[in-house]
Each structure stands twice: as C-alpha cells, then as structure tokens.
Design a protein around this motif. Sequence first.
Motif, PDB file in Angstrom:
ATOM      1  N   ARG B  37      38.831  33.761  41.537  1.00 29.00           N
ATOM      2  CA  ARG B  37      39.344  32.477  40.919  1.00 29.00           C
ATOM      3  C   ARG B  37      39.266  32.847  39.464  1.00 29.00           C
ATOM      4  NH1 ARG B  37      36.624  27.318  42.716  1.00 29.00           N
ATOM      5  NH2 ARG B  37      34.954  28.300  41.888  1.00 29.00           N
ATOM      6  N   GLN B  38      40.043  32.523  38.639  1.00 26.64           N
ATOM      7  CA  GLN B  38      40.024  32.941  37.203  1.00 26.64           C
ATOM      8  C   GLN B  38      40.375  31.621  36.312  1.00 26.64           C
ATOM      9  OE1 GLN B  38      42.146  36.005  35.576  1.00 26.64           O
ATOM     10  NE2 GLN B  38      40.782  36.377  34.040  1.00 26.64           N
ATOM     11  N   PRO B  44      37.453  36.832  35.919  1.00 28.60           N
ATOM     12  CA  PRO B  44      37.535  36.382  37.436  1.00 28.60           C
ATOM     13  C   PRO B  44      36.133  36.043  38.157  1.00 28.60           C
ATOM     14  CG  PRO B  44      38.809  38.182  36.874  1.00 28.60           C
ATOM     15  CD  PRO B  44      38.015  37.932  35.630  1.00 28.60           C
ATOM     16  N   GLU B  45      36.234  35.134  39.362  1.00 32.49           N
ATOM     17  CA  GLU B  45      34.972  34.717  40.067  1.00 32.49           C
ATOM     18  C   GLU B  45      35.311  35.103  41.518  1.00 32.49           C
ATOM     19  OE1 GLU B  45      32.547  30.702  41.144  1.00 32.49           O
ATOM     20  OE2 GLU B  45      34.492  30.759  40.020  1.00 32.49           O
ATOM     21  N   SER B  84      42.333  23.865  40.020  1.00 31.54           N
ATOM     22  CA  SER B  84      43.251  24.249  39.175  1.00 31.54           C
ATOM     23  C   SER B  84      42.871  25.562  38.244  1.00 31.54           C
ATOM     24  CB  SER B  84      43.646  23.251  38.010  1.00 31.54           C
ATOM     25  OG  SER B  84      44.270  22.152  38.693  1.00 31.54           O
ATOM     26  N   ALA B  85      43.560  26.498  38.779  1.00 32.75           N
ATOM     27  CA  ALA B  85      43.259  28.049  38.278  1.00 32.75           C
ATOM     28  C   ALA B  85      44.191  29.271  38.362  1.00 32.75           C
ATOM     29  CB  ALA B  85      41.786  28.477  38.634  1.00 32.75           C
ATOM     30  N   ALA B  90      42.655  40.985  45.271  1.00 30.71           N
ATOM     31  CA  ALA B  90      42.247  42.341  44.989  1.00 30.71           C
ATOM     32  C   ALA B  90      42.133  43.032  46.304  1.00 30.71           C
ATOM     33  CB  ALA B  90      41.170  42.374  44.147  1.00 30.71           C
ATOM     34  N   LEU B  91      42.341  44.368  46.559  1.00 29.44           N
ATOM     35  CA  LEU B  91      42.431  45.212  47.623  1.00 29.44           C
ATOM     36  C   LEU B  91      41.928  46.524  47.260  1.00 29.44           C
ATOM     37  CD1 LEU B  91      44.793  43.262  47.763  1.00 29.44           C
ATOM     38  CD2 LEU B  91      45.698  44.517  49.556  1.00 29.44           C
ATOM     39  N   THR B  92      41.182  47.221  48.175  1.00 31.44           N
ATOM     40  CA  THR B  92      40.570  48.494  48.211  1.00 31.44           C
ATOM     41  C   THR B  92      40.429  49.187  49.307  1.00 31.44           C
ATOM     42  OG1 THR B  92      39.139  50.065  46.642  1.00 31.44           O
ATOM     43  CG2 THR B  92      38.212  48.082  47.629  1.00 31.44           C
ATOM     44  N   THR B  93      39.948  50.522  49.164  1.00 34.81           N
ATOM     45  CA  THR B  93      39.806  51.168  50.503  1.00 34.81           C
ATOM     46  C   THR B  93      38.480  52.127  50.256  1.00 34.81           C
ATOM     47  OG1 THR B  93      40.660  52.709  51.825  1.00 34.81           O
ATOM     48  CG2 THR B  93      41.180  53.012  49.575  1.00 34.81           C
TER      49      THR B  93
END
Lengths: 112, 111
Positions: B37-38, B44-45, B84-85, B90-93
Amino acid sequence: DAGVTQSPTHLIKTRGQQVTLRCSPKSGHDTVSWYQQALGQGPQFIFQYYEEEERQRGNFPDRFSGHQFPNYSSELNVNALLLGDSALYLCASSSGQHYGYTFGSGTRLTVV
Amino acid sequence: QKEVEQDPGPLSVPEGAIVSLNCTYSNSAFQYFMWYRQYSRKGPELLMYTYSSGNKEDGRFTAQVDKSSKYISLFIRDSQPSDSATYLCALTTSGTYKYIFGTGTRLKVLA
C-alpha cells in the motif's frame, strides 16, 4: 524502532549534474535495494547491495552506481543527470531473501 | 507484453464495501507474491506476503494466488476512507533478488 531513513527528501538538480542519495536501513536489516518510481508507475529495480557488494543489477545504465558501508547504510549515485531521471527514488531494506521489503519514504529528484 | 499487468484505476467505492484488487502475470516462475500500500508522497508499505498458491488472511485483508491462471487478488473487507491509497502488487522468484511491481491501482473509499 526507526524504519528506513532516506535523505534528502527532495532534490532539484540541473541536467548533466551528479547526485548522491543516502539510505539507512531498518535496524536488523543487512540488505539494501534501490528502486526508481516514475510518476504513475510501479517501482523499477535498480540494484541490491549485500555485504558491501552489488548482488544484482536491474536494467539501468552505468550512470547509476551505488555503495554499501560496513554499517549497512547505502548510497545511490547518478552521474550525468537526464530529464528522464526525474522520479521518486526508493530505498528498501530486508533481512533474508524473500520476506518483503521495508521501504523508506523516498527521495524525490527533479532534474531541470 | 508486460510481466505484470494491473489496472491503474482509479477505483471508487463507498465506505464499508468489499474491494477487489487484481494483477495478472505472464511468468509462471513467479513464486512469491506481495501486496504493498502506498499513500501519496510515501514509500510502499508491505501488507501481505504469500508464497506459492492459496489464500492468506490478515484482519480485513485477504490475498489469493491462483498460479494456474497467473492471477493474484487482494480483498479488503469493510473498506474505510483511510484505505484510500495506491495498491501495488509485487512478484519475484527464488532465482532473483529483483521484485517486479505492477503499476498500482488507485483506490478511493468515499465516506
């Protein structure tokens, strides 16, 4: 417990100049990653530092360089600034490979 | 084709509504899935972190991963104006240290 600290918060530079951004990771974190976030876009990976070495680099030119110090803090340097380098630069710290980052509030760089 | 697609919104909902936010991806190698969430002018959090497929719940938030469809979702129950944000997936391997972020979806919860 302080989170990730970045300085400065805002910066205005002229094309062709050089800039250094600084980051202190969250206490207990040993890995620092840098991301560039253009307006309306998601963050783009620049590089990651671990044990004072660049561990992985994203698709950014050599004008972007960095450093990690023995206390785990880090710097991002950008040379020969272009207008397109204007963005929010985010530092993220972590401990362990894939447990999510803690981000700082970023440095907003404007190149004029 | 982008590695991760996310509808930029804005998505406007009334307070108390259930919100569904989604990302699709093309690389079947992705194994780790996150939602951030940003808030405006902030970093970003991390909200949710999921490994592989399945559901994960934390308070009003539920993350779902469907690897067969290459589709991930974040559900927010009883949405509040403070939600509201912009929400980023986010994705990774395991073979990389790089996270691939979506462009983010702007959410507005109306009081």
